[in-house]
Write an enzyme that holds these catalytic residues in place. Sequence first.
Site, PDB file in Angstrom:
ATOM      1  N   SER A 151       0.800  -1.232   0.000  1.00 39.75           N
ATOM      2  CA  SER A 151       0.000   0.000   0.000  1.00 39.75           C
ATOM      3  C   SER A 151       0.828   1.274   0.000  1.00 39.75           C
ATOM      4  CB  SER A 151      -0.945   0.009   1.210  1.00 39.75           C
ATOM      5  OG  SER A 151      -0.217  -0.150   2.416  1.00 39.75           O
ATOM      6  N   ASP A 192      -3.621   7.697   8.021  1.00 38.64           N
ATOM      7  CA  ASP A 192      -4.500   6.792   8.766  1.00 38.64           C
ATOM      8  C   ASP A 192      -3.647   5.922   9.670  1.00 38.64           C
ATOM      9  OD1 ASP A 192      -3.492   4.679   7.219  1.00 38.64           O
ATOM     10  OD2 ASP A 192      -5.270   4.514   5.953  1.00 38.64           O
ATOM     11  N   HIS A 241      -0.726   4.408   7.315  1.00 41.42           N
ATOM     12  CA  HIS A 241      -0.177   5.064   6.131  1.00 41.42           C
ATOM     13  C   HIS A 241       0.095   6.540   6.386  1.00 41.42           C
ATOM     14  CE1 HIS A 241      -2.738   1.639   4.830  1.00 41.42           C
ATOM     15  NE2 HIS A 241      -1.637   1.346   4.167  1.00 41.42           N
TER      16      HIS A 241
END
Length: 383
Positions: free
Chosen positions: A47, A338, A341
Amino acid sequence: MARLSSFFIFSFFLQVALFATCCRGESKEQQHQLPKKHVPFFIFGDSILDAGNNNYINTSTLDQANFWPYGLTFFNYPTGRFSDGRLIPDFIAKYAKLPLIPPFLQPGFRQYYLGVNFASAGAGALVETFQGFVIDLKTQLRYYYKVDSWFRHKLGNGEAKATMSRAVHLFSIGTNDYASPFLTNSTILNNYNKSTYVGMVIGNITTVINGIYKRGGRKFAFINLPDLGCVPGMRVIKSGNNGSCFEEATRLASLHNKALSKLLYDLEKQLKGFKYSLFDLNSNLRQRTEHPSKYGFKEGETACCGTGEYRGVLSCGGKRPVKEFQLCKHPQKYVFWDSLHLTERTYKQLADQLWGGATSDSHDVGPYNIKQLFSNSLNHRYN
């Protein structure tokens, strides 16, 4: 309210369609304008680098970011990137004078001259990591082979291999291999000691590097793992931990980083023409979490979006199992977007280091920075 919602949905799909059309058209047009020795950009991993591949697979919203408020500051709509805006490869592409590199699974995208992004949120080097919900590294390699075959069909074997030798291959992989056992209550770490488990992850990475090398790839850039136990989502795993870092995860990340550094050093000795850049995300991110004001941030430990202590629950957007979330007003003041991340501002700072960081008097990046990898002076010819 319903009208507002309908307008947002319409706007979102319209912008996505325009974005996809733009990328396809730009790549096709540039097919006839490319410099003879252009440098493609291929992206593998998780990610940290995923530009939206998980939008197009059957998976959980835990592994997707195609909903508000993801993408709110730069794109103004969710693209599938796990941030409020751009990621590291988006900035690297800009500095290399490339367009945004699209996800491999983006419908209709079939022009690979400038590169493509294979990364998948949640992916690991081990097939078993979040199996069935992500595109694991081995599958990403298979996709790369398809692109290599496309180049051979378009350019012929010799020119295709030369093109792949000029390409830069960027990796960020391993975080999920070490985080998933704790996030899923897996018992896999009971079956192996830490060194053996890390060796399995590094072994799979080695296999992928060798696979790319055999197809002509010579230039590799790796981002090492963060201080994994200190990201918001890992701080809150153990109740009664009082918000301190989750040391077991941090130790695994540390072992991985040492093994990755040794692997790349050894491969440079073993593989003719192999060149690499290793970026120390671990220390660079720690500096920002411990001394946020030094880098222009106000908050280094609590995430902008999420809920719970440190906003460490991955609930951003309200589409995941936990629906409640809070959203900060100014993401650019936060290191973390978040629970797992980073914000666009953080990614830009890290990308700047990866791109042009000093290699002679710093351990941040080396033995090359990625700007040097993109330089034609490092290219070589095949016999």
